[in-house]
Design an enzyme around this catalytic site. Structure first.
Site, short mmCIF file in Angstrom:
data_model
loop_
_atom_site.label_atom_id
_atom_site.label_comp_id
_atom_site.label_asym_id
_atom_site.label_seq_id
_atom_site.Cartn_x
_atom_site.Cartn_y
_atom_site.Cartn_z
N VAL A 1 0.86 -1.20 0.00
CA VAL A 1 0.00 0.00 0.00
C VAL A 1 0.89 1.24 0.00
CG1 VAL A 1 -1.90 -1.22 1.13
CG2 VAL A 1 -0.25 0.03 2.53
N GLU B 1 3.26 4.38 0.69
CA GLU B 1 4.45 4.44 1.55
C GLU B 1 4.18 5.43 2.69
OE1 GLU B 1 6.71 2.41 1.52
OE2 GLU B 1 8.72 3.21 1.72
N HIS C 1 11.09 -7.07 -0.46
CA HIS C 1 11.23 -5.85 -1.27
C HIS C 1 11.48 -6.17 -2.74
CE1 HIS C 1 13.77 -2.05 -2.21
NE2 HIS C 1 12.51 -1.84 -2.47
#
Ligand code: NAD
Length: 734
Positions: free
Chosen positions: A414, A416, A464
């Site tokens: 979602v 940052e 990530h």
């Protein structure tokens, strides 16, 4: 014959079949044992009067991936050992003889007096395709999995078992050079159209087709063994040849910036070899091969791009005592740019995906991205309509968090914003089971901070991705302070399932990759502010071996994002934490001129609707002084651009963010394209030697500022002569 890696049979027509099928290996590879057995088989075919010819095929799902690269590494070690023991001349002679054994073996096969035919299904690459090239006939199955090619250049090598000579005698020189420079894998029909293979037939007719050909052509010889043979592009020294070689040199320079000795060797071996009969050509190729095999570029690229990458893909960092995860259902929360990509790669790997956003429209929009990507694949002939239906059937778009029930893993992507993320963590944990692992795709927020909002911090981890998700191979796994080993194992199993390469790092601002690449971009900004012409900054980046210049790269990731990160860093770490030159540049670019990057068509470049992008002329006005181009030291620019990244990697290593040099290297090449010929950020330092690197840093620091000051670890290494890999090996052995 004493064969364990092959089966040998002869039929009633006198056609032998040599089936390559190595026990206890899923893929055939060329090893010293395979070479010895092939040698025996050639002797048998040549000497047995009842045998008219021989088909070589595979007993496995694929033909072969080529030579065992670790065998080549061993050869290099043998050379280094011999230099010490017996001196350079003996070492070099032994190395030359050893490294051309495969080439001589293939030539023996080609000239033994009986014809050979390669019947190929599945991949047939590198040394294995060179074997096929030495056969008088090559037939491939028209299956989608069939691929031939010479990809050696991708690991810093080149085809050294006859490939450069035979391909250049089969095809137009320009096409042959392109094929070897690119190292592409070529499918059945294009391979036939290019003249690399003679026929493409259904798989069930493959071996029979090869047999029939041998029966009909018992006297077959390679075209180049016919005295009347003519080169497809005519002689090198001919008007036609002169159309090829000057541009070939220019293309080589443009594509490689002369950073890849293997690519240069291809050019030389073809140029020199084509002026000679085949046997001399092969000898020339061998000389270049022996040289390239000893190069530090080949050694570093084989280590990082083959050995280390394979180790990481196989789970080198996975806790061995956690059983494999039964990963079936993944929840992706946030169906924006990143979430949509993560949903696609997950569903593409056969996982069920629940894709959540704030409302149904946003969730469906995220799912539509998968529709677009798979439709593009269909257009390119790489997927079928049924694949699209199945893939989309695995993605459930939803705005209801309750649908996440039953998910084994959640990937959060979602906004940052720590507040939004905290809310999402609470909402997710309210519906999923206690064993579900939660992975955040944040690019800047420390994972330990986010995990403080979780009821189950052991299950909380960073996953990530890099954009675009469907293209980028690297995934950084970030361990927060309390992350448990089950979460790590699950994250690694997920990355493996979606066929990407993981590196595991510890939690810090920017993790690993973004810290290094952020420095690259910053150095570009600072050069610009010093008055270096922007075109020279960009050229220096590419000449140093980066895929794009620092200003282009900033345009791709967005200039306003760099501005946001700079402001956040200043707010959290204080005034001295950012460079005033960079602050001024980014502030003006974004706030004054609205130049956000490629996304709004205005960044360091202009992006006209038609035609290529161009550097924005307005950059000149942002800078107060201009260095005349002839005063710019390009070598220094190149050093600055690589050193700033390598130094940052060394810092992350000292801080314990990255704990394994293999991960730093692999991550740097596949994550942000760090000069692949170097083997990666830490190999770059190891190859230069810590002492020389520290000296270079100190020189740059004096001229350009504190940011180039070497860290303590590097200074210590400079004194002791230690290397990153040397220390890691010592640690592993202890
Ligand atoms: P984005 O704005 O394209 O997408 C974010 C999505 O999250 C939007 O669709 C939004 O509607 C949705 N969302 C917001 N609040 C939500 C909520 N409460 N519940 C469900 N959905 C919600 O952003 P992005 O570029 O995809 O980035 C997402 C995350 O990935 C960020 O943390 C970012 O730092 C990280 N990231 C981005 C990149 C990149 O290159 N863009 C790379 C790596 C990581």
């Amino acid at each position: 014959m004493n064969l364990t890696n092959f089966r040998f049979e002869t039929d009633s027509d006198g056609i032998a079949t040599l089936t390559w099928d190595m026990p206890e290996r899923s893929m055939n590879v060329i090893t010293p044992e395979v070479m010895a057995e092939l040698d025996q088989a050639i002797d048998k075919v040549a000497s047995d009067e009842a045998i008219k010819g021989c088909v070589i095929t595979s007993g496995k799902e694929a033909f072969s991936g080529g030579a065992d690269l670790t065998m080549l590494q061993t050869l290099r070690d043998l050379y280094l050992g011999l230099v010490k023991e017996k001196g350079e001349e003996v070492a070099m002679q032994t190395f030359f003889d050893e490294s051309r054994k495969l080439s001589l073996l293939y030539r023996k096969l080609e000239t033994c007096g009986k014809p050979f035919a390669a019947a190929i299904h599945g991949v047939c690459l590198g040394g294995a395709f060179e074997l096929a090239l030495a056969c008088q006939y090559r037939v491939v199955s028209d299956d989608a999995s069939t691929r031939v090619g010479l990809p050696e250049v991708k690991v810093g090598l080149f085809p050294g078992a006859g490939g450069t000579q035979r391909v250049a005698r089969l095809m137009q020189t320009g096409d042959a050079l392109q094929m070897m420079f690119k190292g592409e894998q070529i499918k059945a029909l294009p391979a036939r159209n290019m003249g690399l293979v003679h026929a493409a037939v259904p798989r069930d007719q493959l071996v029979q087709n090869a047999r029939d050909w041998l029966k009909a052509n018992p006297q077959a010889k390679a075209p180049w063994d016919d005295p009347k043979f003519k080169l497809p592009s005519n002689k090198v020294y001919s008007p036609a040849g002169m159309q090829i070689w000057p541009p070939a040199n220019a293309i080589y320079r443009r594509e490689t910036n002369d950073n890849y000795p293997a690519a240069r060797a291809i050019l030389s071996a073809v140029y020199e070899g084509l002026q000679m009969p085949i046997d001399l050509g092969l000898r020339i190729e061998s000389r270049y091969f022996a040289k390239i095999l000893r190069s530090k570029e080949a050694a570093s690229m084989i280590r990082s791009l083959f050995v280390s990458m394979q180790d990481l893909n196989k789970g080198a960092r996975r806790p061995a005592d956690v059983p494999p995860s039964k990963l079936k259902r993944v929840g992706v929360v946030g169906a924006g740019f990143m979430g949509a990509g993560i949903a696609y790669v997950s569903a593409n790997a056969g996982l069920e995906v629940v894709l959540i956003d704030r409302d149904m429209e946003a969730a469906e929009k995220g799912k539509a991205y998968s529709h677009k990507l798979i439709s593009d694949q269909i257009m390119k002939g790489r997927a079928k309509t049924a694949d699209r239906d199945a893939l989309l059937g695995r993605i459930k778009a939803s705005a209801d968090y309750a649908d996440l029930k039953g998910c084994d893993l959640i990937v959060e992507a979602v906004f940052e914003d720590p507040k939004v993320k905290a809310e999402v963590i609470t909402k997710v944990e309210a519906v999923v089971g206690p064993r579900t692992i939660f992975g955040s795709n944040t690019s800047t927020l420390p994972i330990t901070g986010l995990a403080s909002h979780s009821q189950r911090p052991k299950n909380f981890i960073g996953i990530h991705f890099f954009s675009p998700v469907e293209k980028m191979l690297l995934v950084e796994i970030i361990m927060a302070r309390k992350t448990g080993k089950k979460a790590l194992a699950m994250a690694l199993d997920f990355v493996r399932a979606i066929r990407k390469t993981p590196i595991v790092v510890n939690d810090t601002r920017g993790f690993y990759a973004n810290r290094c690449v952020g420095n690259y971009i910053r150095e570009g900004h600072l050069m610009l502010m010093e008055g270096v012409p922007p075109a020279m900054i960009e050229a220096a980046g590419k000449q140093a071996g980066m895929p794009v210049g620092p200003l282009s790269l900033n345009d791709e990731v967005a200039v306003d994002l760099a501005w946001k990160v700079l402001k956040a860093t200043k707010a959290q770490l204080g005034e001295g934490s950012v460079d005033p030159g960079q602050e001024k540049l980014l502030g003006e670019m974004v706030e004054k001129y609205g130049r956000l990057g490629r996304k709004n068509g205005k960044g360091f470049y202009d992006y006209p609707e038609t035609g290529p992008k161009r550097l924005w002329p307005g950059l000149a006005e942002l800078v107060s002084s201009h260095i005349p181009p002839e005063k710019v030291d390009m070598e220094e620019l190149k050093h600055r651009l690589l050193v700033t990244q390598a130094l940052e990697a060394a810092r992350t290593y000292e801080e314990g963010v990255v704990t394994d040099p293999r991960e730093a290297d692999v991550g740097s090449i596949i994550g942000f394209g760090f000069a692949p010929y170097s083997g990666g950020t830490l190999s770059y330092i190891d190859n230069m030697g810590a002492a020389a690197f520290v000296k270079l840093c100190e020189t740059l620091a004096k001229k350009h500022g504190e940011r180039f000051k070497p860290n303590r670890m590097l200074k210590r290494m400079a004194k002791t002569g230690e290397s990153f890999y040397g220390a890691a090996e010592k640690k592993a052995a202890a």
